[in-house]
Design a protein around this motif. Structure first.
Motif, PDB file in Angstrom:
ATOM      1  N   GLY A 195       0.866  -1.201   0.050  1.00 17.50           N
ATOM      2  CA  GLY A 195       0.175  -0.386  -0.464  1.00 17.50           C
ATOM      3  C   GLY A 195       0.758   1.399  -0.276  1.00 17.50           C
ATOM      4  N   ALA A 196       0.471   2.450   0.586  1.00 18.18           N
ATOM      5  CA  ALA A 196       0.777   3.470   0.381  1.00 18.18           C
ATOM      6  C   ALA A 196       1.820   3.516   1.055  1.00 18.18           C
ATOM      7  N   MET A 197       2.030   3.135   2.440  1.00 19.93           N
ATOM      8  CA  MET A 197       3.660   3.368   3.083  1.00 19.93           C
ATOM      9  C   MET A 197       4.116   2.606   2.646  1.00 19.93           C
ATOM     10  N   ALA A 198       3.700   1.512   2.294  1.00 24.50           N
ATOM     11  CA  ALA A 198       5.207  -0.109   1.274  1.00 24.50           C
ATOM     12  C   ALA A 198       5.857   1.165   0.531  1.00 24.50           C
ATOM     13  N   SER A 199       4.825   1.691  -0.090  1.00 21.49           N
ATOM     14  CA  SER A 199       5.619   2.603  -1.514  1.00 21.49           C
ATOM     15  C   SER A 199       6.761   3.797  -0.985  1.00 21.49           C
ATOM     16  N   ARG A 200       6.097   3.638  -0.179  1.00 17.22           N
ATOM     17  CA  ARG A 200       6.458   5.790   0.082  1.00 17.22           C
ATOM     18  C   ARG A 200       7.835   4.953   1.322  1.00 17.22           C
ATOM     19  N   TYR A 201       8.407   3.406   1.862  1.00 18.07           N
ATOM     20  CA  TYR A 201       9.436   3.444   2.517  1.00 18.07           C
ATOM     21  C   TYR A 201       9.747   2.214   1.517  1.00 18.07           C
ATOM     22  N   LEU A 203       9.430  -0.288   0.870  1.00 15.00           N
ATOM     23  CA  LEU A 203       9.353  -1.907   1.569  1.00 15.00           C
ATOM     24  C   LEU A 203       8.689  -3.077   0.353  1.00 15.00           C
TER      25      LEU A 203
END
Lengths: 424, 324
Positions: A195-201, A203
């Motif tokens: 999701g957006a968080m994994a994409s941002r970091y 991961l």
């Protein structure tokens, strides 16, 4: 041993008890609720004024790390932690070292638990030998030795033919399969919700489809094989919908969710903090809400600790290389009460999801307070404030994102088979 | 989830560790660019050395192979008069956190002042910054698929030199966004510095999910995506992407997403072409474009030294300030 618990507020969802009453225990069994039996002379008196008296909690997945990983935790340390958290029955996933795929390993665990004076340990036997997903385990012998179910922990079963045959064979011996749905090809060694968080970091992500595809395949195979299946540790809203559909169509499936999945989502993660590294991963806010709704509607039957204590080193590294899992069992009661406080869960249902419902899934005579039944009892103070820290925490694993959080609600006494195994 | 800004700045709000672009203030990025300008001017002269970091020890800790990044970090540190130790540590997939920590502990014991870290796992630089001794600064030279902030800053430097300012600029980043730490850092930097629009152009297999949330517009068609663009950043395509079913072939990729003279004409006339290197000629970019008049690819390499000098000296100054 005769125990009298008086002045307590008894909540027993299975028997629809919700009242101030006494509870009397003799020879490991409950002998009366309400007034004491004639001539009852208690050896132990417990004043439960202002406290709730309920069935001891039953956990569908607790890692004790023994045998094989005693640097992380031991049967001694974790049964003690479980007792302090109000748990009187623990199901042990088969991914010990060696794997629980022979009666000998199973008996070893039971023996060790008995030495630790913890009675109700229910090992889940491996579905396949060494959890390798290739050859069937000796399920009949394992059942004779006392396994509560069969499962494969978080190991992949890549070959659907093996899964089909394993389910047929488990059905032959009327064994429950506890299945963690995860399609490993789609998980693709990910470490966070796609999701957006994994994409941002940066991961690598595990898509929801990794869970739902494995779930759908298994549901189809239930139709085919007639195997009894309990789905362990759901993480997504779409999985809840699939379980709802399966139940509507009359399939006798059940499901649980880890308590942490009802409290945390991917946006709660502190950057690269390995304490949030769990499998299945913490998913979106919407998934969290759908899981909660699933519990409220009874689509998800039970809440589980999914307790996974780790040593410090296991969590010391760059996020993707750390080992997944949280030590959670001692946070389960206060986190359940937090849901009640938030207005997201009814207290009686919250207690049932930790006692009556898991007992039904396992088809064991527990999780209720019945006269003549085994005296597994938890007494807790719903208003006691405490902090998770070095002094209060019993588990060897301190890998929890709730470390140093303020908690509300604490266990005062835990009674297992009529014996006080924990008192505050 | 948010990047801990406190981790990157010291108690006076000055740069301490440089781990990510995400979470930085525009003023800090501008300060880096301005400081780099002053170094770039003097670097063009005959005597290129400054005594700013004399007596300081900088360790380049590269857990992943690199030639240009390592070389420019070495040069930058040398030109600041620091003592430099470069370590290429081959890492295996099974290597554990404790060995990473042990490596750091051992080097700390040699009284170093700064780690420049490259690692194949996202979050590795964060981990080191959190566990290293308080007087040591950590510069992220690329962590997994997360960020490569010094590369993004040298790209910003190159863009600013060519275009003077960021407002009004349309930038297209083309290629493997999914696996690119450079792209993530660039997107954050361009948004913080106030670019008009950041576009990413790639097939769906090479885009992270919900990439729009990073603040970009998404194109799957190079022709549409290059219209009205002032800056084109081409990303390197790793050969192993063909083996993992992300792309069918290099030639098909070039047809769809490769930058040829013809495609370049779609962008604004004065558009510049950038590439973090190393280039796969004929895969993501044609030789004529890479070596053509609109290309600033070699300027990027030159600018890398000044920008890294700026970041190193700023991070070290904040440490000195604290020590006094």
């Amino acid at each position: 041993m005769r125990i009298a618990i008086f002045n307590g507020h008894i909540i027993d969802p299975a028997n629809k008890l919700d009242e101030l009453a006494g509870l009397y225990i003799e020879d490991g069994k409950i002998v009366a609720i309400g007034d004491a039996p004639a001539g009852f002379e208690p050896q132990t008196l417990i004043d439960a004024q202002g406290k709730i008296v309920c069935p001891g909690f039953i956990d569908l997945s607790t890692r004790l790390r023994e045998p094989g990983q005693t640097h992380k935790a031991t049967i001694q340390s974790e049964t003690h932690a479980a007792a302090s958290a109000g748990f009187t029955c623990l199901c042990i996933p088969p991914d010990t070292r060696p794997v629980i795929d022979t009666p000998e390993v199973l008996e070893l665990i039971k023996d060790k638990a008995e030495q630790c004076a913890y009675k109700h340990i229910y090992p889940i036997a491996a579905l396949t030998q060494k959890l390798a997903g290739k050859e069937l385990s000796c399920m009949y012998a394992l059942k004779q030795a006392g396994c509560i179910a069969v499962g494969h922990a978080q190991a992949a079963i890549q070959d659907l033919l093996v899964l089909r045959r394993a389910m047929e064979y488990a059905a032959t011996h009327d064994l429950l399969l506890m299945y963690c749905p995860q399609e490993s090809a789609l998980s693709n060694q990910g470490c966070a919700h796609e999701g957006a968080m994994a994409s941002r970091y940066g991961l690598s992500g595990i898509p929801v489809a990794a869970e739902t595809i494995a779930l759908m395949q298994c549901i189809e195979l239930i139709e085919q094989t007639g195997c009894r299946v309990h789905f362990r540790g759901l993480s997504s809203g779409r999985a809840v919908s699939l379980i709802a559909k399966a139940k509507q169509s009359g399939l006798a499936v059940t499901a649980d969710v880890g308590m942490h999945h009802l409290h945390l989502c991917d946006t709660d993660m502190r950057p690269f903090d390995s304490h949030y590294h769990v499998l299945p991963p913490l998913r979106s806010q919407q998934d969290k809400e759908a899981l909660l709704a699933g519990v409220q509607d009874g689509i998800i039957d039970a809440i589980c600790s999914d307790h996974q204590p780790h040593d410090v080193d296991a969590k010391l590294g760059a996020f993707p290389e750390t080992e997944p899992g949280m030590a959670t069992i001692e946070a389960v009661l206060p986190l359940m009460l937090r849901l009640v406080e938030q207005g997201n869960l009814d207290l009686v249902q919250g207690i049932a999801s930790l006692s009556e419902f898991p007992a039904k899934i396992l088809a064991i005579n527990a999780g209720h307070l019945a006269i003549g039944g085994i005296a597994d009892v938890c007494i807790f103070d719903a208003h006691e404030k405490w902090q998770i820290n070095q002094q209060t925490w019993q588990s060897r694993g301190q890998n929890t994102p709730f470390w140093q959080d303020a908690m509300l609600g604490r266990v005062c006494f835990t009674i297992q088979a009529g014996k006080v195994i924990y008192s505050q | 989830m948010f990047v801990d800004k406190d981790l990157q700045l010291n108690s006076l709000g000055k740069l301490k560790h440089f781990l990510s672009i995400q979470g930085q203030e525009q003023s800090l990025l501008t300060e880096i660019l301005n400081t780099a300008e002053s170094f770039a001017d003097i670097s063009a002269q005959q005597v290129k050395k400054f005594p700013l970091l004399r007596g300081k020890t900088i360790v380049n800790l590269f857990f992943e192979n690199s030639t240009r990044t390592l070389a420019t970090f070495e040069l930058a540190a040398t030109r600041l008069s620091a003592d430099v130790l470069s370590m290429n540590i081959a890492t295996s997939a099974t290597s554990k956190g404790e060995s990473l920590l042990d490596t750091i502990r051992n080097l700390e014991a040699m009284q170093v002042d700064m780690f420049v870290v490259r690692h194949s796992l996202s979050g590795a630089a964060h981990f080191i910054a959190q566990h290293t001794a308080p007087h040591i600064s950590v510069i992220n030279a690329g962590d997994g698929q997360h960020e490569h902030p010094t590369q993004a800053m040298l790209d910003m430097f190159t863009i600013r030199r060519a275009k003077q300012q960021f407002s009004g600029l349309r930038i297209a980043i083309v290629g493997d966004i999914l696996h690119s730490r450079v792209a993530r850092s660039q997107v954050h930097a361009l948004n913080i510095l106030g670019a008009e629009e950041v576009r990413v152009i790639a097939p769906k297999t090479l885009l992270p999910v919900e990439v729009e949330s990073l603040g970009v517009s998404v194109y799957h068609d190079l022709t549409a995506g290059l219209k009205n663009v002032d800056v084109i950043i081409m990303l390197r395509l790793q050969k192993e992407r063909m083996n993992s079913a992300l792309l069918p072939s290099e030639s098909e990729y070039f047809k769809c997403f490769g930058l040829s003279d013809e495609k370049l004409k779609i962008a604004n006339k004065d558009a510049i072409v950038m590439h973090p290197g190393p280039i796969n000629r004929g895969v993501e970019i044609s030789s004529s474009v890479a070596d053509g008049p609109q290309s600033v690819i070699l300027q990027q390499v030159t600018n890398g030294i000044a920008v890294r000098m700026a970041i190193m000296s700023m991070a070290m100054q904040s440490n000195n300030a604290r020590a006094e």
